[in-house]
Design a protein around this motif. Structure first.
Motif, PDB file in Angstrom:
ATOM      1  N   LEU A 107     -36.572   8.072 -55.508  1.00 43.44           N
ATOM      2  CA  LEU A 107     -36.866   7.794 -54.107  1.00 43.44           C
ATOM      3  C   LEU A 107     -35.979   8.648 -53.200  1.00 43.44           C
ATOM      4  O   LEU A 107     -34.772   8.760 -53.440  1.00 43.44           O
ATOM      5  N   PRO A 108     -36.542   9.230 -52.149  1.00 46.59           N
ATOM      6  CA  PRO A 108     -35.699   9.910 -51.156  1.00 46.59           C
ATOM      7  C   PRO A 108     -34.871   8.884 -50.404  1.00 46.59           C
ATOM      8  O   PRO A 108     -35.237   7.697 -50.334  1.00 46.59           O
ATOM      9  N   PRO A 109     -33.739   9.303 -49.813  1.00 49.28           N
ATOM     10  CA  PRO A 109     -32.849   8.342 -49.135  1.00 49.28           C
ATOM     11  C   PRO A 109     -33.551   7.487 -48.087  1.00 49.28           C
ATOM     12  O   PRO A 109     -33.234   6.308 -47.932  1.00 49.28           O
ATOM     13  N   GLU A 110     -34.534   8.085 -47.385  1.00 49.54           N
ATOM     14  CA  GLU A 110     -35.181   7.325 -46.307  1.00 49.54           C
ATOM     15  C   GLU A 110     -36.064   6.194 -46.831  1.00 49.54           C
ATOM     16  O   GLU A 110     -36.439   5.288 -46.074  1.00 49.54           O
ATOM     17  N   ASP A 111     -36.393   6.204 -48.138  1.00 54.35           N
ATOM     18  CA  ASP A 111     -37.221   5.136 -48.704  1.00 54.35           C
ATOM     19  C   ASP A 111     -36.394   3.998 -49.315  1.00 54.35           C
ATOM     20  O   ASP A 111     -36.952   2.977 -49.729  1.00 54.35           O
ATOM     21  N   LEU A 112     -35.094   4.166 -49.386  1.00 58.42           N
ATOM     22  CA  LEU A 112     -34.266   3.146 -50.024  1.00 58.42           C
ATOM     23  C   LEU A 112     -34.247   1.816 -49.265  1.00 58.42           C
ATOM     24  O   LEU A 112     -34.264   0.749 -49.897  1.00 58.42           O
ATOM     25  N   PRO A 113     -34.205   1.803 -47.920  1.00 55.88           N
ATOM     26  CA  PRO A 113     -34.218   0.495 -47.236  1.00 55.88           C
ATOM     27  C   PRO A 113     -35.429  -0.353 -47.612  1.00 55.88           C
ATOM     28  O   PRO A 113     -35.294  -1.573 -47.830  1.00 55.88           O
ATOM     29  N   ALA A 114     -36.600   0.270 -47.704  1.00 55.39           N
ATOM     30  CA  ALA A 114     -37.799  -0.480 -48.089  1.00 55.39           C
ATOM     31  C   ALA A 114     -37.688  -0.977 -49.524  1.00 55.39           C
ATOM     32  O   ALA A 114     -38.139  -2.086 -49.855  1.00 55.39           O
ATOM     33  N   PHE A 115     -37.071  -0.154 -50.390  1.00 53.55           N
ATOM     34  CA  PHE A 115     -36.904  -0.588 -51.779  1.00 53.55           C
ATOM     35  C   PHE A 115     -36.026  -1.831 -51.851  1.00 53.55           C
ATOM     36  O   PHE A 115     -36.356  -2.797 -52.546  1.00 53.55           O
ATOM     37  N   TYR A 116     -34.880  -1.817 -51.134  1.00 51.57           N
ATOM     38  CA  TYR A 116     -34.008  -2.988 -51.160  1.00 51.57           C
ATOM     39  C   TYR A 116     -34.730  -4.219 -50.610  1.00 51.57           C
ATOM     40  O   TYR A 116     -34.498  -5.345 -51.074  1.00 51.57           O
ATOM     41  N   GLY A 117     -35.606  -4.005 -49.654  1.00 55.06           N
ATOM     42  CA  GLY A 117     -36.360  -5.122 -49.102  1.00 55.06           C
ATOM     43  C   GLY A 117     -37.377  -5.694 -50.070  1.00 55.06           C
ATOM     44  O   GLY A 117     -37.898  -6.790 -49.848  1.00 55.06           O
ATOM     45  N   SER A 118     -37.665  -4.963 -51.154  1.00 58.43           N
ATOM     46  CA  SER A 118     -38.670  -5.413 -52.122  1.00 58.43           C
ATOM     47  C   SER A 118     -38.070  -6.124 -53.332  1.00 58.43           C
ATOM     48  O   SER A 118     -38.808  -6.538 -54.224  1.00 58.43           O
ATOM     49  N   VAL A 119     -36.736  -6.251 -53.375  1.00 57.65           N
ATOM     50  CA  VAL A 119     -36.107  -6.886 -54.532  1.00 57.65           C
ATOM     51  C   VAL A 119     -35.314  -8.105 -54.079  1.00 57.65           C
ATOM     52  O   VAL A 119     -34.945  -8.242 -52.908  1.00 57.65           O
ATOM     53  N   ASP A 120     -35.031  -8.995 -55.027  1.00 59.22           N
ATOM     54  CA  ASP A 120     -34.284 -10.215 -54.734  1.00 59.22           C
ATOM     55  C   ASP A 120     -32.795 -10.073 -55.031  1.00 59.22           C
ATOM     56  O   ASP A 120     -31.971 -10.790 -54.461  1.00 59.22           O
ATOM     57  N   VAL A 121     -32.458  -9.189 -55.938  1.00 61.02           N
ATOM     58  CA  VAL A 121     -31.071  -8.983 -56.332  1.00 61.02           C
ATOM     59  C   VAL A 121     -30.960  -7.562 -56.877  1.00 61.02           C
ATOM     60  O   VAL A 121     -31.915  -7.029 -57.439  1.00 61.02           O
ATOM     61  N   LEU A 122     -29.793  -6.933 -56.688  1.00 60.82           N
ATOM     62  CA  LEU A 122     -29.575  -5.590 -57.224  1.00 60.82           C
ATOM     63  C   LEU A 122     -28.626  -5.685 -58.411  1.00 60.82           C
ATOM     64  O   LEU A 122     -27.585  -6.340 -58.339  1.00 60.82           O
ATOM     65  N   ALA A 123     -28.986  -5.009 -59.495  1.00 61.01           N
ATOM     66  CA  ALA A 123     -28.133  -4.930 -60.678  1.00 61.01           C
ATOM     67  C   ALA A 123     -27.506  -3.543 -60.748  1.00 61.01           C
ATOM     68  O   ALA A 123     -28.188  -2.531 -60.571  1.00 61.01           O
ATOM     69  N   VAL A 124     -26.192  -3.517 -61.006  1.00 61.22           N
ATOM     70  CA  VAL A 124     -25.474  -2.251 -61.230  1.00 61.22           C
ATOM     71  C   VAL A 124     -24.751  -2.416 -62.569  1.00 61.22           C
ATOM     72  O   VAL A 124     -23.542  -2.647 -62.619  1.00 61.22           O
ATOM     73  N   PRO A 125     -25.497  -2.284 -63.695  1.00 60.60           N
ATOM     74  CA  PRO A 125     -24.947  -2.657 -65.006  1.00 60.60           C
ATOM     75  C   PRO A 125     -24.248  -1.516 -65.748  1.00 60.60           C
ATOM     76  O   PRO A 125     -24.328  -1.409 -66.978  1.00 60.60           O
ATOM     77  N   SER A 126     -23.550  -0.655 -65.037  1.00 58.31           N
ATOM     78  CA  SER A 126     -22.973   0.559 -65.623  1.00 58.31           C
ATOM     79  C   SER A 126     -22.075   0.264 -66.823  1.00 58.31           C
ATOM     80  O   SER A 126     -21.392  -0.761 -66.882  1.00 58.31           O
ATOM     81  N   VAL A 127     -22.060   1.221 -67.764  1.00 56.14           N
ATOM     82  CA  VAL A 127     -21.265   1.119 -68.993  1.00 56.14           C
ATOM     83  C   VAL A 127     -20.290   2.296 -69.021  1.00 56.14           C
ATOM     84  O   VAL A 127     -20.716   3.449 -69.056  1.00 56.14           O
TER      85      VAL A 127
END
Length: 649
Positions: A246-266
């Protein structure tokens, strides 16, 4: 303030918020950025004239550490007058070395600051480790996006205190929406490169073990082609949605489409998370965040999200349900607070503060004064030191934990801190600095075996504030019999040790420091240099601090018009132990600033000089010289360990 910033990552428009916010705060900022760069897997182009005072520069190379700029725009820019140059590149990067070389050739005198995100301690191959050390040793400031990167920069040669400044986010872009969570179908978002270390498999395993979870994944990378197959293997193909890069300008809409964000880095031996900007963006969007404990993520997410052990799919699944259930409102509120700390306005203010610390152009406003005394036994002598300053802002840190000293401090109206153990002078001072009675005050360090009156302190304070580049001042000193003591000394070095060994110490030149028995430290210098190095248990703490300050452009001076009485060694009757601490601190200082080779050269010179004096000088002086020669032959730190029982380091 005129600022020249050089940053390849500023090709991305959203990441130029720092420069826009700096200009809004009144700074005159010119930005040189890569004309074309690959940002998160997508090529981004910066066109000429796209933004005021922003100049696209051609680059050669694509790795952040292995590229160089077209030198012609840099050469032109470095020919102008600047107050500070901000090289927003890693210290070991070729681009950093290029800018530093052009700066030297241009005879540009403006101080420069560096940026680092590298939070794994790495020993780079030659010549990169040389470039890194040279860049850090000459820098006037360092900004780091995480705490560990700041500490690494300091350990690798930066003279001052590296500032931790988060990466920014535009709250106007990431506006929150009202959450509507269906417990039977919780949408988990993921944004990032699709590589194993970003924890894609951990997220898929968490979804597989929890029927109510749906994964919505944004990103590109090596695992993109196998993502669908990995989902099918786990029987969750219908619950994994890949929306691509996704381009940076589409990220706000993406966050609006999810209930929680996972950052499961290893984390891996060669990589770990350096910040986690997506976590802050999600928080600004009102989305709860669950992350692993990799790298800097606990610093960014901790307290405002849920942190789980990396590679633990079960813990991740439980936390995702918790974040969208009973803790949803709490995490949203905490996330807004955390995001507000990372706005571009907040980041810009931190950078202005960083830049201001490199400038010694004005004497500055009058400041209050705070006195710190480190005590170790000898309550009678301590009383003589405290009575002349009673009524001032005074803190006593007691390394001996004596009830008599606590009672005396209460009687005299000074603050008492029990350190709990004999932690050393530098560590005790840092304990008081971490809990200041007057946070913006200049600080007088007063030995318990020294006495100075309030009017003499006022004379010192006036002298400190009269010169804009003075980091510390000390009064003239006499002992109990009125015999004058030397207050200003040249910094120890291998060259000065050689001069001293051949009897030519009077020829020592260069910057000087003032001894720490009574020393007044400037608040601005403390902010830039930081506290004392706690590896120095006793002696040379002030020498090390003053040397680091000197490398950052500060001076130190004695003030003949002020006077103090100093008994010297008044809190210890064990001269052998004092000597062991003194010579061990000299070894630590020389190893720290001149390396093993520098220390060995100084050691040989000190040993040879002591041996000559041992044969030439009579009586007690000859015996002291023989004892000193023995200490240098055996190794001062090893000798000190016999007294302290601590391991040699």
């Amino acid at each position: 303030m005129r600022v020249l910033r050089i940053s390849h990552s500023a090709t991305v428009a959203a990441w130029r918020g720092r420069e826009r916010a700096l200009r809004a705060l009144g700074a005159d900022v010119t930005l040189l950025a890569a004309a074309r760069w690959n940002a998160g897997g997508a090529p981004v182009t910066l066109a000429a004239g796209e933004e005021p005072q922003t100049i696209p520069v051609r680059t050669w190379g694509t790795h952040p550490a292995l590229f160089v700029y077209d030198p012609r725009p840099l050469w032109r820019a470095l020919g102008e007058r600047w107050d500070v140059i901000d090289i927003h590149e890693e210290p070991f990067a070729l681009a950093t070395a290029e800018v530093r070389l052009l700066r030297a050739l241009r005879r540009q005198r403006a101080p420069y600051v560096l940026y680092t995100a590298q939070n794994l301690w790495k020993r780079y191959p030659v010549p990169f480790r040389w470039l890194e050390r040279a860049a850090l040793r000459s820098a006037a400031g360092v900004s780091a996006c995480n705490t560990e990167a700041a500490r690494i920069a300091e350990s690798k040669g930066f003279a001052g205190r590296a500032r931790v400044i988060p990466l920014g986010v535009d709250l106007h872009e990431f506006a929150p929406t009202e959450p509507v969570v269906d417990p039977a179908a919780v949408t988990v978002g993921f944004v990032g490169r699709l590589v194993p270390e970003k924890g894609i498999d951990v997220l898929l395993d968490a979804v597989a073990r929890t029927p109510g979870l749906i994964a919505r994944i944004a990103g590109a990378g090596p695992l993109a082609t196998s993502l669908a197959a990995r989902a099918r293997q786990r029987g969750i193909a219908d619950r994994v949605i890949h929306v691509g890069m996704l381009p940076p300008e589409d990220l706000p809409a993406f966050y609006g489409s999810v209930d929680v964000l996972a950052v499961p880095s290893v984390p891996t031996p060669r990589w770990t998370e350096q910040f986690g900007r997506v976590a802050v963006e999600a928080m600004a969007s009102g989305v709860p965040v669950v992350s692993s404990d990799a790298g800097a993520l606990p610093d960014v997410v901790g307290g405002a999200g849920i942190v789980v052990p990396h590679s633990d799919a079960a813990a991740l699944a439980d936390a995702l349900l918790e974040a969208t259930g009973p803790r949803s409102a709490e995490l949203r509120a905490a996330g807004f607070v955390r995001a507000a700390e990372c706005t571009w306005d907040a980041v810009a203010r931190d950078y202005l503060d960083l830049y201001a610390g490199t400038q010694h152009a004005a004497a500055g406003p009058a400041r209050d004064l705070e006195i710190i005394v480190v005590a170790y036994g000898a309550p009678g002598m301590l009383r003589l030191a405290l009575e002349p300053v009673a009524g001032a802002t005074v803190t006593v840190v007691d390394n001996s934990s004596l009830p008599e000293i606590a009672a005396m401090c209460e009687e005299l109206g000074v603050r008492y801190i029990d350190s709990g153990a004999n932690i050393g002078f530098g560590a005790a001072v840092n304990l008081a600095l971490a809990d200041r009675l007057a946070p913006d005050a200049d600080v007088l360090l007063l030995n318990p075996d020294a006495r100075v009156s309030r009017d003499q302190i006022a004379t010192l304070h006036t002298a400190l504030r009269a010169a804009p580049d003075l980091a510390s001042v000390g009064p003239a000193q006499v002992d109990e019999s009125g015999r004058a003591a030397r207050v200003e000394w040249p910094f120890p070095s291998p060259a000065n040790a050689l001069l001293e060994a051949v009897g030519l110490g009077r020829l020592q030149r260069g910057p000087r420091f003032v001894i720490g028995s009574v020393i007044l430290l400037r608040a601005e210098a403390l902010a830039q240099v930081g506290g004392f190095d706690e590896r120095f248990f006793l002696y040379a703490e002030e020498t090390d601090w003053a040397y680091r300050a000197s490398r950052l452009g500060w001076r130190h001076a004695g003030v003949p018009g002020a006077r103090a009485v100093h008994s010297g060694g008044g809190t210890s009757s064990d001269s052998a132990r004092r000597e062991a601490h003194f010579y061990a601190s000299q070894e630590r200082y020389l190893r720290k600033h001149f390396g093993t080779a520098g220390w060995q050269l100084a050691r040989a010179a000190n040993w040879a000089g002591a041996m000559v004096r041992a044969f030439v000088l009579p009586g007690d002086e000859g015996r002291r010289a023989r004892r000193r020669a023995a200490v240098y032959r055996l190794g001062p730190v090893r000798v000190e360990a016999r007294f302290t029982g601590r391991s040699v380091r």
